[in-house]
Design an enzyme around this catalytic site. Structure first.
Site, PDB file in Angstrom:
ATOM      1  CG  HIS A   1      58.725 -18.669   9.878  1.00 39.79           C
ATOM      2  ND1 HIS A   1      59.176 -18.152  10.830  1.00 39.79           N
ATOM      3  CD2 HIS A   1      57.530 -19.495  10.038  1.00 39.79           C
ATOM      4  CE1 HIS A   1      58.646 -18.807  12.068  1.00 39.79           C
ATOM      5  NE2 HIS A   1      57.599 -19.561  11.336  1.00 39.79           N
TER       6      HIS A   1
ATOM      7  CG  ASP B   1      66.551 -17.187  12.596  1.00 37.35           C
ATOM      8  OD1 ASP B   1      67.033 -17.936  13.463  1.00 37.35           O
ATOM      9  OD2 ASP B   1      65.425 -17.406  12.132  1.00 37.35           O
TER      10      ASP B   1
ATOM     11  CG  HIS C   1      60.404 -10.123  14.120  1.00 38.32           C
ATOM     12  ND1 HIS C   1      59.260 -10.312  14.762  1.00 38.32           N
ATOM     13  CD2 HIS C   1      61.048 -11.565  14.341  1.00 38.32           C
ATOM     14  CE1 HIS C   1      58.925 -11.514  14.900  1.00 38.32           C
ATOM     15  NE2 HIS C   1      60.214 -12.480  14.747  1.00 38.32           N
TER      16      HIS C   1
HETATM   17  N1  CMC Z   1      66.329  -5.752   5.066  1.00 37.64           N
HETATM   18  C1  CMC Z   1      66.033  -4.561   4.606  1.00 37.64           C
HETATM   19  N2  CMC Z   1      64.992  -3.872   4.506  1.00 37.64           N
HETATM   20  C2  CMC Z   1      63.873  -4.518   5.398  1.00 37.64           C
HETATM   21  C3  CMC Z   1      64.070  -5.665   5.921  1.00 37.64           C
HETATM   22  C4  CMC Z   1      65.465  -6.395   5.721  1.00 37.64           C
HETATM   23  N3  CMC Z   1      65.737  -7.391   6.479  1.00 37.64           N
HETATM   24  N4  CMC Z   1      63.071  -6.135   6.650  1.00 37.64           N
HETATM   25  C5  CMC Z   1      62.156  -5.376   6.335  1.00 37.64           C
HETATM   26  N5  CMC Z   1      62.725  -4.242   5.625  1.00 37.64           N
HETATM   27  C6  CMC Z   1      61.877  -3.049   5.064  1.00 37.64           C
HETATM   28  C7  CMC Z   1      61.059  -3.434   3.972  1.00 37.64           C
HETATM   29  O1  CMC Z   1      61.744  -3.450   2.723  1.00 37.64           O
HETATM   30  C8  CMC Z   1      60.200  -2.415   3.763  1.00 37.64           C
HETATM   31  O2  CMC Z   1      60.469  -1.222   3.307  1.00 37.64           O
HETATM   32  P1  CMC Z   1      59.367  -0.366   2.621  1.00 37.64           P
HETATM   33  O3  CMC Z   1      58.454   0.104   3.588  1.00 37.64           O
HETATM   34  O4  CMC Z   1      60.238   0.725   2.164  1.00 37.64           O
HETATM   35  O5  CMC Z   1      58.785  -1.290   1.423  1.00 37.64           O
HETATM   36  C9  CMC Z   1      59.803  -2.143   5.488  1.00 37.64           C
HETATM   37  O6  CMC Z   1      61.176  -2.644   6.129  1.00 37.64           O
HETATM   38  C10 CMC Z   1      58.646  -3.342   6.098  1.00 37.64           C
HETATM   39  O7  CMC Z   1      58.985  -4.418   5.549  1.00 37.64           O
HETATM   40  P2  CMC Z   1      57.718  -5.346   5.655  1.00 37.64           P
HETATM   41  O8  CMC Z   1      58.285  -6.567   4.686  1.00 37.64           O
HETATM   42  O9  CMC Z   1      56.382  -4.939   5.338  1.00 37.64           O
HETATM   43  O10 CMC Z   1      57.801  -6.007   7.019  1.00 37.64           O
HETATM   44  P3  CMC Z   1      57.342  -7.433   7.610  1.00 37.64           P
HETATM   45  O11 CMC Z   1      56.855  -7.324   8.865  1.00 37.64           O
HETATM   46  O12 CMC Z   1      56.338  -8.140   6.620  1.00 37.64           O
HETATM   47  O13 CMC Z   1      58.750  -8.318   7.299  1.00 37.64           O
HETATM   48  C11 CMC Z   1      60.046 -10.093   7.698  1.00 37.64           C
HETATM   49  C12 CMC Z   1      59.106  -9.082   8.427  1.00 37.64           C
HETATM   50  C13 CMC Z   1      60.717 -10.858   8.813  1.00 37.64           C
HETATM   51  C14 CMC Z   1      59.603 -10.838   6.678  1.00 37.64           C
HETATM   52  C15 CMC Z   1      61.239  -8.997   6.908  1.00 37.64           C
HETATM   53  O14 CMC Z   1      62.027  -8.204   8.033  1.00 37.64           O
HETATM   54  C16 CMC Z   1      62.299  -9.920   6.341  1.00 37.64           C
HETATM   55  O15 CMC Z   1      62.102 -10.271   5.250  1.00 37.64           O
HETATM   56  N6  CMC Z   1      63.412 -10.036   7.128  1.00 37.64           N
HETATM   57  C17 CMC Z   1      64.596 -10.873   6.442  1.00 37.64           C
HETATM   58  C18 CMC Z   1      64.400 -12.291   6.660  1.00 37.64           C
HETATM   59  C19 CMC Z   1      64.465 -12.742   8.225  1.00 37.64           C
HETATM   60  O16 CMC Z   1      65.563 -12.459   8.760  1.00 37.64           O
HETATM   61  N7  CMC Z   1      63.635 -13.485   8.617  1.00 37.64           N
HETATM   62  C20 CMC Z   1      63.593 -13.929  10.282  1.00 37.64           C
HETATM   63  C21 CMC Z   1      62.914 -13.385  11.162  1.00 37.64           C
HETATM   64  S1  CMC Z   1      63.170 -13.916  12.893  1.00 37.64           S
HETATM   65  C22 CMC Z   1      62.792 -15.584  12.730  1.00 37.64           C
HETATM   66  C23 CMC Z   1      61.174 -15.811  12.859  1.00 37.64           C
HETATM   67  O17 CMC Z   1      60.774 -15.461  14.180  1.00 37.64           O
HETATM   68  O18 CMC Z   1      60.788 -16.417  12.010  1.00 37.64           O
END
Ligand code: CMC
Length: 379
Positions: free
Chosen positions: A223, A315, A262
């Site tokens: 987050h 971010d 996201h």
């Molecule tokens: N880099 C590489 N792969 C990714 C990333 C990433 N940053 N984000 C998602 N994926 C892939 C993930 O590995 C998964 O692949 P697979 O289906 O093959 O396992 C797929 O995309 C779906 O991921 P998810 O975890 O189910 O998606 P989510 O909606 O739960 O995750 C997230 C959202 C923000 C936690 C994630 O994208 C992440 O960890 N990003 C990096 C951290 C980040 O930048 N966070 C700031 C978010 S913006 C600020 C805010 O509003 O809080």
């Protein structure tokens, strides 16, 4: 024992749990509006103070309303002496831990402590909006063995925040960029921290308790922690030529590239572009254009992933802006909190106004009806 008839929504993904009149997000088309105003208009034309008023009161302020609001914000910039002592006691902790503890403690000193009306919550919320920046910077100075810097009442919210870092008045460009950053972070629907704050508010707990819980939820790298990790990544990459290889290695190891992806946006996060411009300008201005070039190279390396809905988020660019503004890396998450206070406050107020206890179900998949074995007989 899995009951197949139970439909699980792990992470509450895609679940609407209530209505809001504060923030509209269309994740497929990358649209974000606060109270019906497009984030691009607000980022380009407004100030954090106007946006805070908008979120808390529902409409943009006229001149007189804004002046009064600004006065209330400025009036609340100082902290009770006991809060400085608490910060001093725990000065070696992470700034988010200090912030969480100090906000929790502030409840005991707020003059509207017993006032649980919406007006009371707004007054407390305005005070918290001003007190949180002071806590963050006071802690920074105290941990470095320096006295906290008195707020500068000639500066706006963003300018005063930067000023309290080291007592130097920042350039207008730097102030404007931080102001924009606060606007872009001010609210964002049912994100993890706002949801947490709402869960606490749904038990009719007080505003400070709800915001304290929101701060705890924000502190994790999925987050609020992403900006800090992006800066770390940019430092490790060192030069734009190395970005592609670095990203490939991360992805091959099934690691996440920070600042991408996201839960809601499947197209580009509309907040990101405003900070991208800022990084470009600021890194050129300070003679360190490689930071912008590194981020651009990472973005390029990640472009094939846009097909899977993984785009740059707000971010990705924020961390380099903070770094170039001279802010230490462990203050990056607290900056997110500084911007997010009005959003948390209004969401808590919305929860109070149409309250229902947030209490979902967990589907039990463990063992059942086991025979109790007395302690003496257990192996
Ligand atoms: N880099 C590489 N792969 C990714 C990333 C990433 N940053 N984000 C998602 N994926 C892939 C993930 O590995 C998964 O692949 P697979 O289906 O093959 O396992 C797929 O995309 C779906 O991921 P998810 O975890 O189910 O998606 P989510 O909606 O739960 O995750 C997230 C959202 C923000 C936690 C994630 O994208 C992440 O960890 N990003 C990096 C951290 C980040 O930048 N966070 C700031 C978010 S913006 C600020 C805010 O509003 O809080």
């Amino acid at each position: 024992m899995v009951n197949k008839s139970v439909k699980l929504y792990r992470g509450l993904q895609g679940v609407y749990f209530d209505r809001t009149r504060t923030t509209f997000i269309d994740g497929s088309n990358g649209i974000l509006e606060y109270r019906g105003y497009n984030i691009h208009d607000l980022a380009e034309k407004s100030t954090f103070e106007e946006v805070s008023y908008l979120l808390l009161h529902g409409d943009l302020p006229n001149r007189q309303q804004l002046d009064t609001f600004n006065d209330s914000l400025k009036e609340a910039r100082n902290l009770p002496a006991q809060i400085f002592s608490i910060i001093d006691e725990i000065k070696n902790s992470h700034p988010m831990d200090v912030l969480r503890t100090a906000v929790s403690a502030l409840a005991s000193f707020d003059e509207d402590r017993e006032n649980d009306t919406v007006e009371g919550a707004i007054k407390k919320g305005i005070r918290l909006t001003s007190q949180v920046p002071t806590i963050v910077m006071a802690h920074h100075n105290i941990r470095n063995g320096n006295p906290p810097i008195e707020p500068n009442q000639n500066l706006n919210h963003a300018g005063n925040f930067l000023y309290m870092l080291n007592g130097k008045i920042p350039s207008q460009q730097t102030i404007n960029l931080m102001d924009k950053d606060f606007i872009l972070h001010a609210d964002h629907g049912s994100n993890a921290s706002a949801f947490t704050a709402r869960v606490v508010a749904s038990t009719n707990a007080d505003l400070h308790g709800a915001i304290t819980a929101g701060i705890a939820a924000l502190s994790g790298p999925s987050h609020g922690g992403a900006a800090e990790n992006v800066m770390q990544m940019a430092k490790e990459i060192e030069s734009p030529e190395k970005a592609e290889g670095y990203v490939k290695t991360l992805l091959a190891n099934r690691e996440r590239v920070m600042g991408f992806g996201h839960r809601v946006y499947r197209s580009e996060d509309p907040r990101a572009r405003h900070l991208k411009e800022g990084v470009k300008r600021l890194s050129a201005e300070v003679g360190q254009p490689h930071w912008y070039q590194i981020l651009e190279a990472v973005q390029k390396a990640m472009s094939p992933y846009s097909r899977r809905g993984i785009h740059v988020n707000v971010d990705f660019f924020a961390g380099v802006i903070y770094y170039l503004s001279g802010i230490p890396q462990d203050l990056f998450v607290p900056i997110f909190a500084v911007g997010r206070i009005p959003g948390w406050v209004i969401q808590v107020i919305e929860q109070y106004e149409h309250n229902i206890l947030i209490r979902p179900l967990l589907h039990y998949t463990g063992e059942r009806e086991r025979t109790y074995i007395p302690l003496k007989d257990r192996v």
